[in-house]
Design a protein around this motif. Structure first.
Motif, PDB file in Angstrom:
ATOM      1  N   LEU A 169       0.641  -1.235   0.091  1.00  0.00           N
ATOM      2  CA  LEU A 169      -0.134  -0.109  -0.075  1.00  0.00           C
ATOM      3  C   LEU A 169       0.685   1.140  -0.080  1.00  0.00           C
ATOM      4  CD1 LEU A 169      -2.994  -1.021   2.397  1.00  0.00           C
ATOM      5  CD2 LEU A 169      -2.878  -1.101  -0.150  1.00  0.00           C
ATOM      6  N   SER A 170       2.214   1.395  -0.244  1.00  0.00           N
ATOM      7  CA  SER A 170       2.993   2.402  -0.509  1.00  0.00           C
ATOM      8  C   SER A 170       3.358   2.779  -1.910  1.00  0.00           C
ATOM      9  CB  SER A 170       4.553   2.007   0.531  1.00  0.00           C
ATOM     10  OG  SER A 170       3.957   2.072   1.915  1.00  0.00           O
ATOM     11  N   CYS A 171       3.110   1.799  -2.752  1.00  0.00           N
ATOM     12  CA  CYS A 171       3.389   1.695  -4.044  1.00  0.00           C
ATOM     13  C   CYS A 171       1.917   2.334  -4.761  1.00  0.00           C
ATOM     14  CB  CYS A 171       3.638   0.257  -4.685  1.00  0.00           C
ATOM     15  SG  CYS A 171       3.915   0.450  -6.548  1.00  0.00           S
ATOM     16  N   ASP A 172       2.328   3.261  -5.640  1.00  0.00           N
ATOM     17  CA  ASP A 172       1.314   4.313  -6.059  1.00  0.00           C
ATOM     18  C   ASP A 172       0.450   3.624  -7.226  1.00  0.00           C
ATOM     19  OD1 ASP A 172       1.920   6.670  -4.664  1.00  0.00           O
ATOM     20  OD2 ASP A 172       3.674   6.821  -5.686  1.00  0.00           O
ATOM     21  N   ALA A 173       0.863   3.021  -8.044  1.00  0.00           N
ATOM     22  CA  ALA A 173       0.389   2.102  -9.070  1.00  0.00           C
ATOM     23  C   ALA A 173       0.885   0.934  -9.644  1.00  0.00           C
ATOM     24  CB  ALA A 173       0.094   3.325 -10.511  1.00  0.00           C
ATOM     25  N   PHE A 174      -0.268   0.168  -9.684  1.00  0.00           N
ATOM     26  CA  PHE A 174       0.127  -1.173 -10.454  1.00  0.00           C
ATOM     27  C   PHE A 174      -0.225  -0.808 -12.043  1.00  0.00           C
ATOM     28  CE2 PHE A 174      -0.700  -5.266 -12.467  1.00  0.00           C
ATOM     29  CZ  PHE A 174      -0.198  -6.290 -11.769  1.00  0.00           C
ATOM     30  N   ILE A 175       0.813  -0.900 -12.793  1.00  0.00           N
ATOM     31  CA  ILE A 175       0.646  -0.746 -14.401  1.00  0.00           C
ATOM     32  C   ILE A 175       0.449  -2.010 -15.269  1.00  0.00           C
ATOM     33  CG2 ILE A 175       2.125   0.351 -16.266  1.00  0.00           C
ATOM     34  CD1 ILE A 175       1.489   2.157 -14.094  1.00  0.00           C
ATOM     35  N   SER A 176      -0.891  -1.944 -15.483  1.00  0.00           N
ATOM     36  CA  SER A 176      -1.442  -3.083 -16.464  1.00  0.00           C
ATOM     37  C   SER A 176      -1.584  -2.538 -17.950  1.00  0.00           C
ATOM     38  CB  SER A 176      -2.920  -3.335 -16.028  1.00  0.00           C
ATOM     39  OG  SER A 176      -3.399  -4.344 -16.600  1.00  0.00           O
ATOM     40  N   HIS A 177      -0.713  -3.396 -18.622  1.00  0.00           N
ATOM     41  CA  HIS A 177      -0.933  -3.015 -20.244  1.00  0.00           C
ATOM     42  C   HIS A 177      -0.404  -4.374 -20.805  1.00  0.00           C
ATOM     43  CE1 HIS A 177       3.752  -3.779 -20.702  1.00  0.00           C
ATOM     44  NE2 HIS A 177       3.626  -3.959 -19.431  1.00  0.00           N
ATOM     45  N   SER A 178      -0.723  -4.357 -22.475  1.00  0.00           N
ATOM     46  CA  SER A 178      -0.408  -5.454 -23.123  1.00  0.00           C
ATOM     47  C   SER A 178       1.065  -5.164 -23.772  1.00  0.00           C
ATOM     48  CB  SER A 178      -1.664  -5.628 -24.162  1.00  0.00           C
ATOM     49  OG  SER A 178      -1.287  -6.352 -25.353  1.00  0.00           O
ATOM     50  N   TRP A 179       1.736  -6.103 -24.177  1.00  0.00           N
ATOM     51  CA  TRP A 179       2.988  -6.092 -24.854  1.00  0.00           C
ATOM     52  C   TRP A 179       2.631  -5.994 -26.218  1.00  0.00           C
ATOM     53  CZ3 TRP A 179       7.013  -4.196 -22.593  1.00  0.00           C
ATOM     54  CH2 TRP A 179       7.494  -4.229 -21.463  1.00  0.00           C
ATOM     55  N   SER A 180       1.410  -6.130 -26.701  1.00  0.00           N
ATOM     56  CA  SER A 180       1.175  -6.223 -28.136  1.00  0.00           C
ATOM     57  C   SER A 180       0.767  -4.983 -28.591  1.00  0.00           C
ATOM     58  CB  SER A 180       0.218  -7.349 -28.563  1.00  0.00           C
ATOM     59  OG  SER A 180       0.581  -8.555 -28.276  1.00  0.00           O
TER      60      SER A 180
END
Length: 321
Positions: A123-134
């Motif tokens: 809960l100290s990390c601001d963001a989980f980055i979700s993305h597609s490598w394609s």
């Protein structure tokens, strides 16, 4: 304030006792609830509300954490306690300022990137980055920089992010993948870099599934458009809304067929059916688009999901790679 601190400590005792006795009530647990009730009675109104809010926050944190650990246990076929212990030890972050465009140009493993990361508490990390490598890497990099700039303007500092290529231990990838749902829970928000292929990648959708299943707030989901490099689509949400309207988790692709079958089974167990998950996912994505673009944005399909009843859960295509 002393009373508030006492009641908060009692709340911790409640959940510790529950965890230790497997959820079964006991005379000791009964005494805790009596102490809580008595203390609540003597507290004055405004302070009582603040204490109740703090206790509710503790309940929510523990509930969502255990839900994330449960998903991790199913995905990684391990006990939830083991998944939590491993995730706490392996959770890391990186600053965007320590990255360059070449670092995220493709998904070729680069173990040296982990040397730029640092351990961080849940809960100290601001963001989980979700993305597609394609999706187009140049457009994705530009979108990441825009998001970074907006974050820095608001908070006057660099965002701390979890990014798969950097924060997954390439020398022990299976252990980190098992912890993925807990890593997501440990971040303050889920930031989706939404490109043309995002909704077709099952691992991406599993991240949204985790977000929804653990009960995170819609305000903690951000959608950042990622268009093609030769088209300026970041200000036009219509293509995103069309993709969301046509989303069906059963049509998502996964490199390993057995992984796809296992993940779809987990989604079906959690939501009751794939069609119910489809509706929840569409709703969450629509609201995120509308929030990012303004409340006037609509795809005209707010309630048109009835075709789901004969969609994924017919299982005709749900297990095809």
């Amino acid at each position: 304030y002393l009373a508030a601190g006492t009641l908060t400590s009692i709340a911790f005792e409640v959940f510790t006792s529950l965890e230790n006795c497997g959820g079964r009530c006991s005379p000791y647990l009964g005494s805790i609830f009596l102490r809580t009730a008595a203390l609540s009675f003597v507290l004055r109104g405004s302070l009582r509300h603040r204490v109740q809010a703090e206790v509710a926050r503790i309940v929510t944190l523990r509930t969502t954490r255990r839900a994330a650990a449960g998903i991790a246990g199913l995905v990684g076929v391990c006990r939830t306690g083991q998944a939590l212990r491993e995730a706490r030890q392996r959770f890391r972050f990186i600053l965007i300022s320590d990255l360059n465009a070449k670092d995220i140009a493709d998904n070729t493993p680069d173990p040296s990137l982990m040397q730029r990361t640092s351990p961080i508490d849940f809960l100290s990390c601001d963001a989980f980055i979700s993305h597609s490598w394609s999706d187009d890497s140049c457009s994705k990099w530009d979108a990441l920089q825009r998001w970074r700039s907006e974050f820095s303007q608001i908070y006057s500092r660099e965002p701390r992010i979890w990014l798969d290529k950097c924060c997954l231990d390439q020398t022990n990838i299976d252990a980190d993948l098992r912890c993925l749902p807990i890593f997501l829970w440990g971040c303050r928000r889920l930031v989706v870099f939404f490109g043309k292929t995002y909704l077709s990648r099952l691992w991406c959708i599993m991240e949204l599934f985790t977000f929804l299943h653990i009960g995170r707030s819609p305000a903690e989901l951000e959608l950042i458009p990622v268009g093609d490099n030769d088209n300026d689509e970041k200000n036009d949400p219509s293509w995103m809304l069309t993709a969301i309207r046509n989303f069906d988790v059963g049509n998502c692709s996964c490199y390993v067929a057995a992984d796809k079958e296992r993940m779809l089974r987990i989604i079906r167990i959690a939501f009751g059916s794939l069609s119910k998950f489809n509706r929840s996912a569409r709703k969450a994505f629509r609201e995120a688009v509308q929030h990012s673009q303004g409340s006037g944005v609509s795809d005209g399909e707010e309630s048109v999901d009835s075709d789901d009843e004969t969609g994924s859960d017919s299982d005709v295509g749900a297990n095809q790679e």
